[in-house]
Design an enzyme around this catalytic site. Structure first.
Site, PDB file in Angstrom:
ATOM      1  N   ALA A 120      11.159  -8.712  22.132  1.00 33.08           N
ATOM      2  CA  ALA A 120      11.327  -7.895  20.915  1.00 33.08           C
ATOM      3  C   ALA A 120      10.831  -8.652  19.692  1.00 33.08           C
ATOM      4  O   ALA A 120      11.396  -8.529  18.599  1.00 33.08           O
ATOM      5  CB  ALA A 120      12.804  -7.506  20.767  1.00 33.08           C
ATOM      6  N   GLY A 127      -3.784  -8.812  28.746  1.00 35.69           N
ATOM      7  CA  GLY A 127      -3.834  -8.777  27.279  1.00 35.69           C
ATOM      8  C   GLY A 127      -5.239  -8.726  26.695  1.00 35.69           C
ATOM      9  O   GLY A 127      -5.394  -8.614  25.470  1.00 35.69           O
ATOM     10  N   ASP A 179      -2.610  -4.724  15.707  1.00 37.58           N
ATOM     11  CA  ASP A 179      -2.124  -5.135  17.038  1.00 37.58           C
ATOM     12  C   ASP A 179      -1.708  -3.921  17.883  1.00 37.58           C
ATOM     13  O   ASP A 179      -2.111  -3.793  19.038  1.00 37.58           O
ATOM     14  CB  ASP A 179      -0.926  -6.088  16.910  1.00 37.58           C
ATOM     15  CG  ASP A 179      -1.349  -7.532  16.656  1.00 37.58           C
ATOM     16  OD1 ASP A 179      -2.500  -7.883  16.963  1.00 37.58           O
ATOM     17  OD2 ASP A 179      -0.515  -8.301  16.143  1.00 37.58           O
ATOM     18  N   LYS A 216       2.408 -13.773   9.438  1.00 36.46           N
ATOM     19  CA  LYS A 216       2.243 -12.308   9.524  1.00 36.46           C
ATOM     20  C   LYS A 216       3.203 -11.548   8.599  1.00 36.46           C
ATOM     21  O   LYS A 216       2.868 -10.476   8.118  1.00 36.46           O
ATOM     22  CB  LYS A 216       2.413 -11.833  10.967  1.00 36.46           C
ATOM     23  CG  LYS A 216       1.200 -12.142  11.846  1.00 36.46           C
ATOM     24  CD  LYS A 216       1.349 -11.529  13.235  1.00 36.46           C
ATOM     25  CE  LYS A 216       0.061 -11.711  14.021  1.00 36.46           C
ATOM     26  NZ  LYS A 216       0.097 -11.043  15.314  1.00 36.46           N
TER      27      LYS A 216
HETATM   28  P1  NAP Z   1       7.266 -13.818  19.218  1.00 40.83           P
HETATM   29  O1  NAP Z   1       7.329 -13.152  17.888  1.00 40.83           O
HETATM   30  O2  NAP Z   1       7.682 -15.237  19.407  1.00 40.83           O
HETATM   31  O3  NAP Z   1       8.131 -12.882  20.188  1.00 40.83           O
HETATM   32  C1  NAP Z   1       8.418 -13.200  21.510  1.00 40.83           C
HETATM   33  C2  NAP Z   1       9.752 -12.535  21.855  1.00 40.83           C
HETATM   34  O4  NAP Z   1      10.007 -12.706  23.244  1.00 40.83           O
HETATM   35  C3  NAP Z   1      10.924 -13.146  21.107  1.00 40.83           C
HETATM   36  O5  NAP Z   1      11.797 -12.114  20.678  1.00 40.83           O
HETATM   37  C4  NAP Z   1      11.583 -14.020  22.175  1.00 40.83           C
HETATM   38  O6  NAP Z   1      12.983 -14.155  21.997  1.00 40.83           O
HETATM   39  C5  NAP Z   1      11.342 -13.179  23.386  1.00 40.83           C
HETATM   40  N1  NAP Z   1      11.459 -13.940  24.617  1.00 40.83           N
HETATM   41  C6  NAP Z   1      11.051 -15.186  24.873  1.00 40.83           C
HETATM   42  N2  NAP Z   1      11.338 -15.509  26.157  1.00 40.83           N
HETATM   43  C7  NAP Z   1      11.940 -14.422  26.703  1.00 40.83           C
HETATM   44  C8  NAP Z   1      12.450 -14.127  27.977  1.00 40.83           C
HETATM   45  N3  NAP Z   1      12.432 -15.016  28.987  1.00 40.83           N
HETATM   46  N4  NAP Z   1      12.968 -12.918  28.180  1.00 40.83           N
HETATM   47  C9  NAP Z   1      13.015 -12.013  27.187  1.00 40.83           C
HETATM   48  N5  NAP Z   1      12.554 -12.227  25.945  1.00 40.83           N
HETATM   49  C10 NAP Z   1      12.026 -13.431  25.708  1.00 40.83           C
HETATM   50  O7  NAP Z   1       5.795 -13.738  19.823  1.00 40.83           O
HETATM   51  P2  NAP Z   1       4.719 -12.571  19.591  1.00 40.83           P
HETATM   52  O8  NAP Z   1       3.854 -12.919  18.448  1.00 40.83           O
HETATM   53  O9  NAP Z   1       5.436 -11.280  19.617  1.00 40.83           O
HETATM   54  O10 NAP Z   1       3.816 -12.751  20.908  1.00 40.83           O
HETATM   55  C11 NAP Z   1       4.323 -12.420  22.199  1.00 40.83           C
HETATM   56  C12 NAP Z   1       3.201 -12.547  23.221  1.00 40.83           C
HETATM   57  O11 NAP Z   1       2.194 -11.593  22.964  1.00 40.83           O
HETATM   58  C13 NAP Z   1       2.507 -13.920  23.211  1.00 40.83           C
HETATM   59  O12 NAP Z   1       2.250 -14.306  24.532  1.00 40.83           O
HETATM   60  C14 NAP Z   1       1.207 -13.638  22.497  1.00 40.83           C
HETATM   61  O13 NAP Z   1       0.163 -14.513  22.915  1.00 40.83           O
HETATM   62  C15 NAP Z   1       0.936 -12.211  22.953  1.00 40.83           C
HETATM   63  N6  NAP Z   1       0.045 -11.480  22.024  1.00 40.83           N
HETATM   64  C16 NAP Z   1      -1.122 -11.007  22.536  1.00 40.83           C
HETATM   65  C17 NAP Z   1      -1.979 -10.293  21.713  1.00 40.83           C
HETATM   66  C18 NAP Z   1      -3.273  -9.756  22.289  1.00 40.83           C
HETATM   67  O14 NAP Z   1      -4.174  -9.422  21.512  1.00 40.83           O
HETATM   68  N7  NAP Z   1      -3.381  -9.603  23.595  1.00 40.83           N
HETATM   69  C19 NAP Z   1      -1.637 -10.062  20.359  1.00 40.83           C
HETATM   70  C20 NAP Z   1      -0.417 -10.548  19.865  1.00 40.83           C
HETATM   71  C21 NAP Z   1       0.423 -11.283  20.730  1.00 40.83           C
HETATM   72  P3  NAP Z   1      13.567 -15.425  21.163  1.00 40.83           P
HETATM   73  O15 NAP Z   1      12.996 -15.342  19.789  1.00 40.83           O
HETATM   74  O16 NAP Z   1      15.019 -15.199  21.221  1.00 40.83           O
HETATM   75  O17 NAP Z   1      13.069 -16.639  21.895  1.00 40.83           O
END
Ligand code: NAP
Length: 286
Positions: free
Chosen positions: A135, A253, A111, A75
């Site tokens: 975040a 979601g 998104d 991305k």
């Molecule tokens: P990402 O870039 O990996 O971000 C996840 C964030 O959450 C990271 O900053 C991570 O911190 C943090 N995190 C992980 N475990 C945590 C906890 N226990 N407490 C607090 N923070 C925590 O992932 P993303 O791409 O943003 O996606 C996040 C979620 O959104 C996923 O489940 C994805 O499937 C969903 N999503 C859904 C859609 C939709 O269309 N519905 C679209 C996009 C994403 P660290 O890096 O320090 O581990």
């Protein structure tokens, strides 16, 4: 999957670039839409190995593709290869859609707009104090879209406080929303929970197969917030189940997935995507 039957030399190609791709609903959702609307397009998933990103992007031009969705881990990495960015993609520093505009590759980010469109379709008032859990990339797009909607105050929690602070700095610089950052933890959450109108899980915590996990385990201090989860597998995460048990409104979601898909389809083809149809396609598959 009921693929378009008229594939010929005029068929236009759409796709998804990521690595590894795992399971994605996008090919099914878009191919069903294409068939329903009788368009001569096809949508294919492409696993692009690291090192092959530049030639893969060049192939969008060479094959005269309409465009591609982009997912993890590309991305951000695609940006240096593009000819231009939409304001949302520019602001977020992330692209989930590339459109081939007469040989120019333009990056978009649907998104955040998809998340907000999901709220509006459910007649949810986008207002009041917001808490974001996580975040990462999705949180950044959602935070920016909510700030664009005029949300005044946003508290951002992450395991890594510096990530939450970075996102707060970004929001404060680019918008008039006031942000604050916290280590995720029950004590910090409880201090803000009672005033929040919307609490959004943007972490992957609770996603299949870890369905017994929740980013926050106690929501007793939450008074009347809408609980949202960006996760759609499962549709009811533990976090949302806790909210339901307490009588709170919840949103999973799925609306975000569908609305970002509808925006993608509209940007690439110029056609409006029927939301109810897309929802049926995905729910049937699930
Ligand atoms: P990402 O870039 O990996 O971000 C996840 C964030 O959450 C990271 O900053 C991570 O911190 C943090 N995190 C992980 N475990 C945590 C906890 N226990 N407490 C607090 N923070 C925590 O992932 P993303 O791409 O943003 O996606 C996040 C979620 O959104 C996923 O489940 C994805 O499937 C969903 N999503 C859904 C859609 C939709 O269309 N519905 C679209 C996009 C994403 P660290 O890096 O320090 O581990």
């Amino acid at each position: 999957m009921g693929l378009n039957k008229m594939i010929d030399a005029k068929t236009k190609l759409m796709g998804l670039f990521g690595y590894p791709l795992g399971h994605s609903f996008s090919p099914l959702m878009h191919n069903k839409l294409i068939a329903k609307l009788g368009l001569n397009y096809v949508f294919l998933p492409f696993e692009i190995k690291p090192g092959n990103l530049a030639p893969a992007l060049e192939s969008i031009r060479a094959l005269d593709m309409l465009g591609v969705n982009v997912t993890i881990p590309y991305k951000e990495k695609v940006i240096e290869h593009l000819d231009g960015l939409s304001p949302d993609a520019q602001a977020c520093g992330a692209v989930n859609l590339i459109k081939n505009e007469k040989g120019k590759l333009i990056g978009y980010n649907t998104d955040g707009a998809g998340f907000v469109a999901g709220l509006k379709a459910a007649n949810i008032d986008v207002a009041g104090d917001v808490i974001l859990l996580g975040a990462g990339g999705a949180a950044r797009a959602v935070a920016y879209a909510l700030a664009q909607e005029g949300i005044k105050s946003m508290a951002i929690f992450d395991l890594d406080k510096s990530k939450a602070s970075n996102l707060v700095n970004f929001i404060t610089e680019k918008t008039s929303t006031i942000g604050s950052s916290y280590d995720i933890g029950q004590e910090n959450f409880d201090k803000l929970a009672s005033k929040a109108k919307m609490i959004i899980n943007c972490t992957p915590v609770g996603m299949y197969p870890h369905v017994d996990e929740s980013p926050i385990v106690n929501i007793s201090q939450v008074k009347e917030a809408l609980l949202c989860d960006l996760i759609y597998n499962p549709l009811k995460t533990k976090f949302l189940a806790m909210g339901e048990k307490k009588g709170l409104a919840t949103m999973n979601g799925l609306p975000m997935l569908i609305h970002q898909g509808a925006l993608t389809f509209n940007i690439l083809t110029g056609q409006q995507a029927p939301i109810d149809f897309m929802e049926d396609v995905i729910l049937n598959q699930m």
